[in-house]
Motif scaffolding. Structure first.
Motif, PDB file in Angstrom:
ATOM      1  N   SER A  57      41.035  47.530  41.421  1.00 47.87           N
ATOM      2  CA  SER A  57      42.179  48.442  41.543  1.00 47.87           C
ATOM      3  C   SER A  57      43.453  47.774  41.044  1.00 47.87           C
ATOM      4  O   SER A  57      43.538  46.543  40.933  1.00 47.87           O
ATOM      5  CB  SER A  57      42.380  48.857  43.004  1.00 47.87           C
ATOM      6  N   GLU A  58      44.435  48.608  40.796  1.00 44.28           N
ATOM      7  CA  GLU A  58      45.754  48.119  40.391  1.00 44.28           C
ATOM      8  C   GLU A  58      46.383  47.290  41.517  1.00 44.28           C
ATOM      9  O   GLU A  58      47.035  46.287  41.267  1.00 44.28           O
ATOM     10  CB  GLU A  58      46.636  49.311  40.035  1.00 44.28           C
ATOM     11  N   ASP A  59      46.169  47.719  42.763  1.00 44.87           N
ATOM     12  CA  ASP A  59      46.707  46.971  43.903  1.00 44.87           C
ATOM     13  C   ASP A  59      46.105  45.571  44.002  1.00 44.87           C
ATOM     14  O   ASP A  59      46.802  44.610  44.319  1.00 44.87           O
ATOM     15  CB  ASP A  59      46.461  47.727  45.208  1.00 44.87           C
ATOM     16  N   ARG A  65      48.350  38.698  41.168  1.00 43.68           N
ATOM     17  CA  ARG A  65      49.468  38.198  40.356  1.00 43.68           C
ATOM     18  C   ARG A  65      50.555  37.567  41.207  1.00 43.68           C
ATOM     19  O   ARG A  65      51.275  36.682  40.752  1.00 43.68           O
ATOM     20  CB  ARG A  65      50.039  39.321  39.494  1.00 43.68           C
ATOM     21  N   GLU A  66      50.670  38.008  42.465  1.00 43.38           N
ATOM     22  CA  GLU A  66      51.671  37.457  43.385  1.00 43.38           C
ATOM     23  C   GLU A  66      51.142  36.261  44.177  1.00 43.38           C
ATOM     24  O   GLU A  66      51.899  35.631  44.913  1.00 43.38           O
ATOM     25  CB  GLU A  66      52.139  38.540  44.354  1.00 43.38           C
ATOM     26  N   SER A  67      49.880  35.929  44.017  1.00 44.84           N
ATOM     27  CA  SER A  67      49.261  34.880  44.834  1.00 44.84           C
ATOM     28  C   SER A  67      49.614  33.479  44.336  1.00 44.84           C
ATOM     29  O   SER A  67      49.944  33.267  43.171  1.00 44.84           O
ATOM     30  CB  SER A  67      47.744  35.048  44.838  1.00 44.84           C
ATOM     31  N   GLU A  68      49.490  32.526  45.239  1.00 41.13           N
ATOM     32  CA  GLU A  68      49.692  31.127  44.892  1.00 41.13           C
ATOM     33  C   GLU A  68      48.651  30.687  43.864  1.00 41.13           C
ATOM     34  O   GLU A  68      48.954  29.903  42.955  1.00 41.13           O
ATOM     35  CB  GLU A  68      49.620  30.240  46.140  1.00 41.13           C
ATOM     36  N   LEU A  69      47.431  31.186  43.979  1.00 38.37           N
ATOM     37  CA  LEU A  69      46.379  30.825  43.025  1.00 38.37           C
ATOM     38  C   LEU A  69      46.788  31.214  41.612  1.00 38.37           C
ATOM     39  O   LEU A  69      46.685  30.410  40.685  1.00 38.37           O
ATOM     40  CB  LEU A  69      45.055  31.499  43.411  1.00 38.37           C
TER      41      LEU A  69
END
Length: 110
Positions: A57-59, A65-69
Protein backbone atom coordinates in the motif's frame (compact mmCIF):
# COMPACT_ATOMS: atom_id res chain seq x y z
CA UNK A 1 -3.00 0.33 -4.18
CA UNK A 2 0.31 -1.54 -4.29
CA UNK A 3 3.47 0.53 -4.69
CA UNK A 4 6.98 0.01 -6.05
CA UNK A 5 10.02 1.91 -4.79
CA UNK A 6 13.15 1.85 -6.95
CA UNK A 7 16.36 2.97 -5.25
CA UNK A 8 19.62 3.26 -7.20
CA UNK A 9 22.88 3.81 -5.31
CA UNK A 10 26.22 4.97 -6.66
CA UNK A 11 29.12 4.24 -4.30
CA UNK A 12 32.89 3.98 -4.41
CA UNK A 13 32.85 0.86 -2.22
CA UNK A 14 34.47 -2.23 -3.71
CA UNK A 15 31.91 -4.78 -4.92
CA UNK A 16 32.87 -7.33 -2.27
CA UNK A 17 32.42 -4.78 0.53
CA UNK A 18 29.15 -3.49 -0.90
CA UNK A 19 27.84 -7.05 -1.13
CA UNK A 20 28.96 -7.81 2.43
CA UNK A 21 26.95 -4.83 3.67
CA UNK A 22 23.92 -5.85 1.59
CA UNK A 23 23.96 -9.32 3.09
CA UNK A 24 24.53 -8.00 6.61
CA UNK A 25 21.57 -5.61 6.35
CA UNK A 26 19.18 -7.94 4.47
CA UNK A 27 17.53 -9.34 7.65
CA UNK A 28 16.57 -5.80 8.71
CA UNK A 29 14.02 -5.70 5.88
CA UNK A 30 12.16 -8.88 6.84
CA UNK A 31 9.91 -7.12 9.35
CA UNK A 32 9.20 -3.89 7.47
CA UNK A 33 5.41 -3.47 7.65
CA UNK A 34 3.77 -3.89 4.25
CA UNK A 35 6.99 -4.84 2.42
CA UNK A 36 5.98 -7.77 0.22
CA UNK A 37 9.30 -8.32 -1.56
CA UNK A 38 12.66 -6.70 -2.21
CA UNK A 39 14.86 -7.42 -5.22
CA UNK A 40 18.55 -6.51 -5.29
CA UNK A 41 20.35 -5.77 -8.57
CA UNK A 42 23.59 -4.40 -9.99
CA UNK A 43 24.23 -2.47 -13.21
CA UNK A 44 27.11 -4.32 -14.90
CA UNK A 45 28.29 -1.21 -16.73
CA UNK A 46 28.47 1.19 -13.77
CA UNK A 47 28.52 -1.02 -10.69
CA UNK A 48 25.54 0.89 -9.30
CA UNK A 49 23.27 -1.20 -7.09
CA UNK A 50 19.50 -1.03 -6.93
CA UNK A 51 16.82 -2.15 -4.56
CA UNK A 52 13.34 -2.70 -5.94
CA UNK A 53 10.82 -2.74 -3.13
CA UNK A 54 7.23 -3.97 -3.46
CA UNK A 55 4.82 -2.57 -0.88
CA UNK A 56 1.22 -3.60 -0.35
CA UNK A 57 0.00 0.00 0.00
CA UNK A 58 0.90 3.65 -0.31
CA UNK A 59 0.75 3.93 3.49
CA UNK A 60 3.28 1.12 3.91
CA UNK A 61 5.65 2.84 1.47
CA UNK A 62 5.21 6.18 3.25
CA UNK A 63 5.92 4.53 6.60
CA UNK A 64 9.09 2.94 5.28
CA UNK A 65 10.34 6.20 3.77
CA UNK A 66 10.04 7.83 7.21
CA UNK A 67 11.80 4.96 9.01
CA UNK A 68 15.29 4.96 10.44
CA UNK A 69 16.08 1.95 8.24
CA UNK A 70 15.31 3.91 5.07
CA UNK A 71 17.22 6.96 6.31
CA UNK A 72 20.26 4.79 7.06
CA UNK A 73 20.66 3.45 3.51
CA UNK A 74 22.90 6.21 2.04
CA UNK A 75 25.36 6.08 4.95
CA UNK A 76 25.39 2.28 5.10
CA UNK A 77 26.69 2.11 1.52
CA UNK A 78 28.72 5.33 1.54
CA UNK A 79 26.55 6.54 -1.31
CA UNK A 80 27.76 9.31 -3.59
CA UNK A 81 24.33 9.46 -5.20
CA UNK A 82 20.95 7.97 -4.36
CA UNK A 83 18.06 8.07 -6.81
CA UNK A 84 14.58 7.15 -5.56
CA UNK A 85 11.53 6.65 -7.75
CA UNK A 86 8.06 5.43 -6.78
CA UNK A 87 5.41 3.86 -8.95
CA UNK A 88 1.81 2.70 -8.50
CA UNK A 89 1.39 -0.93 -9.52
CA UNK A 90 -1.03 -1.04 -12.46
CA UNK A 91 -1.09 -4.78 -13.16
CA UNK A 92 1.19 -7.77 -13.37
CA UNK A 93 2.04 -9.95 -16.34
CA UNK A 94 1.62 -13.17 -14.36
CA UNK A 95 -0.61 -12.37 -11.38
CA UNK A 96 -0.50 -15.96 -10.16
CA UNK A 97 3.24 -15.54 -9.43
CA UNK A 98 3.12 -12.38 -7.35
CA UNK A 99 4.43 -10.44 -5.60
CA UNK A 100 0.92 -9.02 -6.04
CA UNK A 101 -2.37 -10.56 -6.94
CA UNK A 102 -4.58 -8.73 -9.44
CA UNK A 103 -7.04 -6.42 -7.71
CA UNK A 104 -10.69 -6.06 -8.77
CA UNK A 105 -9.83 -2.77 -10.45
CA UNK A 106 -7.44 -4.53 -12.78
CA UNK A 107 -9.11 -7.92 -13.15
CA UNK A 108 -10.38 -7.22 -16.66
CA UNK A 109 -7.16 -5.61 -17.90
CA UNK A 110 -5.14 -7.75 -20.33
Amino acid sequence: MAEVLFVRITSDLEIAEFDRRLIERRPLFHDVPGLVQKVYGRDRATGDVCGIYFFDSEDALAGFRESELARSIPAAYEARDVRRETFDVLWTLRPERGPFQVTDRLADTP
